[in-house]
Enzyme design. Sequence first.
Site, PDB file in Angstrom:
ATOM      1  N   GLU A  53       1.863  -8.064   4.592  1.00 36.65           N
ATOM      2  CA  GLU A  53       1.601  -7.939   3.155  1.00 36.65           C
ATOM      3  C   GLU A  53       1.045  -9.255   2.666  1.00 36.65           C
ATOM      4  O   GLU A  53       1.463 -10.332   3.117  1.00 36.65           O
ATOM      5  CB  GLU A  53       2.895  -7.608   2.397  1.00 36.65           C
ATOM      6  CG  GLU A  53       2.688  -7.657   0.882  1.00 36.65           C
ATOM      7  CD  GLU A  53       3.771  -6.988   0.075  1.00 36.65           C
ATOM      8  OE1 GLU A  53       4.930  -6.983   0.527  1.00 36.65           O
ATOM      9  OE2 GLU A  53       3.449  -6.469  -1.017  1.00 36.65           O
ATOM     10  N   CYS A 253       4.908  -4.007  -1.937  1.00 34.81           N
ATOM     11  CA  CYS A 253       4.724  -3.791  -3.379  1.00 34.81           C
ATOM     12  C   CYS A 253       3.262  -3.880  -3.797  1.00 34.81           C
ATOM     13  O   CYS A 253       2.884  -3.299  -4.825  1.00 34.81           O
ATOM     14  CB  CYS A 253       5.541  -4.808  -4.152  1.00 34.81           C
ATOM     15  SG  CYS A 253       7.310  -4.532  -3.979  1.00 34.81           S
ATOM     16  N   ASN A 390       5.297   3.210  -1.063  1.00 34.10           N
ATOM     17  CA  ASN A 390       6.071   2.115  -0.463  1.00 34.10           C
ATOM     18  C   ASN A 390       7.542   2.308  -0.791  1.00 34.10           C
ATOM     19  O   ASN A 390       8.197   3.129  -0.172  1.00 34.10           O
ATOM     20  CB  ASN A 390       5.547   0.771  -0.981  1.00 34.10           C
ATOM     21  CG  ASN A 390       6.397  -0.394  -0.507  1.00 34.10           C
ATOM     22  OD1 ASN A 390       6.768  -0.450   0.669  1.00 34.10           O
ATOM     23  ND2 ASN A 390       6.748  -1.311  -1.391  1.00 34.10           N
ATOM     24  N   GLU A 391       8.057   1.581  -1.778  1.00 33.29           N
ATOM     25  CA  GLU A 391       9.472   1.771  -2.134  1.00 33.29           C
ATOM     26  C   GLU A 391       9.515   2.692  -3.343  1.00 33.29           C
ATOM     27  O   GLU A 391       9.559   2.242  -4.485  1.00 33.29           O
ATOM     28  CB  GLU A 391      10.111   0.416  -2.439  1.00 33.29           C
ATOM     29  CG  GLU A 391      10.358  -0.389  -1.187  1.00 33.29           C
ATOM     30  CD  GLU A 391      10.993  -1.746  -1.444  1.00 33.29           C
ATOM     31  OE1 GLU A 391      10.981  -2.221  -2.601  1.00 33.29           O
ATOM     32  OE2 GLU A 391      11.483  -2.337  -0.473  1.00 33.29           O
TER      33      GLU A 391
HETATM   34  O1  AHR Z   1       8.601  -7.812   1.740  1.00 33.90           O
HETATM   35  C1  AHR Z   1       8.609  -8.136   0.372  1.00 33.90           C
HETATM   36  C2  AHR Z   1       8.778  -6.927  -0.506  1.00 33.90           C
HETATM   37  O2  AHR Z   1      10.030  -6.354  -0.301  1.00 33.90           O
HETATM   38  C3  AHR Z   1       7.838  -5.790  -0.250  1.00 33.90           C
HETATM   39  O3  AHR Z   1       6.650  -5.935  -0.903  1.00 33.90           O
HETATM   40  C4  AHR Z   1       8.569  -4.606  -0.795  1.00 33.90           C
HETATM   41  O4  AHR Z   1       8.248  -3.423  -0.135  1.00 33.90           O
HETATM   42  C5  AHR Z   1      10.009  -5.004  -0.688  1.00 33.90           C
HETATM   43  O5  AHR Z   1      10.659  -4.883  -1.894  1.00 33.90           O
END
Ligand code: AHR
Length: 679
Positions: A53, A253, A390-391
């Site tokens: 990321e 994120c 993602n989340e």
């Molecule tokens: O790894 C950092 C963040 O942690 C990522 O962007 C997210 O998916 C999680 O909350």
Amino acid sequence: MKTNFASFAVLALGAMTLASCDNQPAEPISELLVEANQPGAEIKNTMYGIFFEDINYAADGGLYAEMIKNRSFEFPQALMGWQAFGKVEVRNDGPFKRNPHYVRLSDPGHPHKRTGIENEGFFGIATKADATYRISLWARCPNGGKSTLLIWLTDNDSMGETQETASARIDVEGKEWKKYSTEITAKVTADDLAFRIFLRGFDEKEPIVATDLEHISMFPKDTWKGRENGMRADLAQALCDLKPGVFRFPGGCIVEGTNLEQRYQWKNSVGPVENRPINENRWENTFPHRLYPDYHQSYGLGFFEFFQLCEDFGCEPLPVISCGLACQFQNEIKDEAKVHVALRDLKPYIQDALDLVEFANGSADTKWGKVRAEMGHPEPFNLHYLGVGNEQWDYDEAHGGDNPAFTSRLKLFSDALRAAYPDLKLIGTTGPNSEGWDFDLLQPRMKELKVDLYDEHYYRNEEWFLSHGHRYDNYDREGPAVFAGEYACHGKGKKWNHFETSLYEAAHMTGIERNADIVHMATYAPLFAHVKGWQWRPDMIWFDGLRSMKSVSYYVQQLYCHHKGTNVLPITLDGKVVAGDEYQNGLFASAVVDKGTGEYIVKVANTSNFDQSLSVRFNDLEGISSARQILLHSDDLDADNTLDEPEKIVPEESSISANGDVINVKLKAKTFAVYIVKK
Ligand code: AHR
């Protein structure tokens, strides 16, 4: 009796808790039994991998080797990262439609005055003495004529006679935009230089001619595989050295965005780099106590480059796309209509997903396959996995009112993708938590929706890691399979890289490995961090402009990647799986066989505070006289590698003797060990 204590009185003390394990029993001897003749579940090639990321300047300023910040003048303040002097004007009718800004440099009005611009790079321009750098820019003389650009790498703090540490020259001619390139060889090793361009007359006697500049770029020549739009060689090499099985990208994120406009849109990340529109990076302002107002994504490292890296590393690409929900942490669901995409409007998002599969796998005569081919890769990238969201999570009555925010959207993606690409493996998610109401709500829904895998995230403390050794032992074997897509042990009150938490990650991974029938992928997170630009830690690989270092967590991952084996073997202590339970002396263990190499591999984490004698017996193997032993240990539990001491704590390999079907070793307190024997 598999757990022997020299004194049975120790057992008679009753149930020994993890904490009580720290009171050292006399001469503890643990006998681990490996059923070498019972190879079980296949360990997928995707089992251990990487999750990338753009957080902590992982892409721009990190893996992506571009050295100029805001090279296209598209940041919200067009000259962010630049200093202008003399007569400089920002204009917005440039040659690249999606990045229209550029600068016009003109005569400063006096022979002793100068016009130019200077870029600060990412926390400074870093050069290595004798290394060569490629400089390129787009330019024209809007009123015709010729001009000269002098390019300097300057040391503005220099006490020497000149600030110049290296220089190059580009001659610009004519009214048409053209790309100009040159090379510069650095004379110094330094990480705090600046990149300065002066405008001059074509030669010193000529008048100064107005010159327009756009997309000003500088890369080391020595990028990963020598690619022009390339990656930093040391950082890409570190990834390659892991031998990852899967590569999840581009986040995290950043896939969701703080709002939908900011979500990662893969189509903006392909095609000529000059025309990839930049995007704000949500990590620039996520934490007010670590604010980086100029953190943007150039998308120079885009989906083509991600797929290419997967190919380089020989691992499965796993892109993740937005499901139409902006970051749910940052946007309340009651604002659904304002901040998220309504189900009826989801079509373009789903189309993006369908087009992505075509970009990766379609033939060169399909619309998106053609884009890939034009970028230099007519062969498909062989995409097999796609993550949606993602989340993300749904809501129940107790939490904001019944609202299947995620699964209602996922269903539409799934219907369309399954219809078009029945073999594609779809990855859902159980949200940001490893347990709790949201996890409990989503896990069965992933099953109902028949995703192939779901992505679990857990950033948890020491206690959690030590007490969840059995996490996957009781998962539903019918699936879907698990992708532990983000995890790391975050020390309580010590949320930074240190040996102890990495050891607990190693311990936890024995449980992942033991359950390889249901866990098909696991990736630590986050991957990269710039020492001068991080927002989140711990992280796996740290770097500055010149150096990089692998943390202990990196080495834990690497040991698992390199010694993954092909099939799980049962390993027990006193007839039970070894997961840090009572009477197990804080041991965690897993075993695998590699049918290709004929190796039997045992991983053991001693999380206790005392040294232990271990006897590892391999049922049905005999005549073994030696074994390989790889140890990861630090006496200082709070220590980790640093840029100054990058090899303070590294795995150490030695040969030890074996005795027929058994190896006897002394395992130090707080140590991760890998033992390898061959028939
Ligand atoms: O790894 C950092 C963040 O942690 C990522 O962007 C997210 O998916 C999680 O909350």
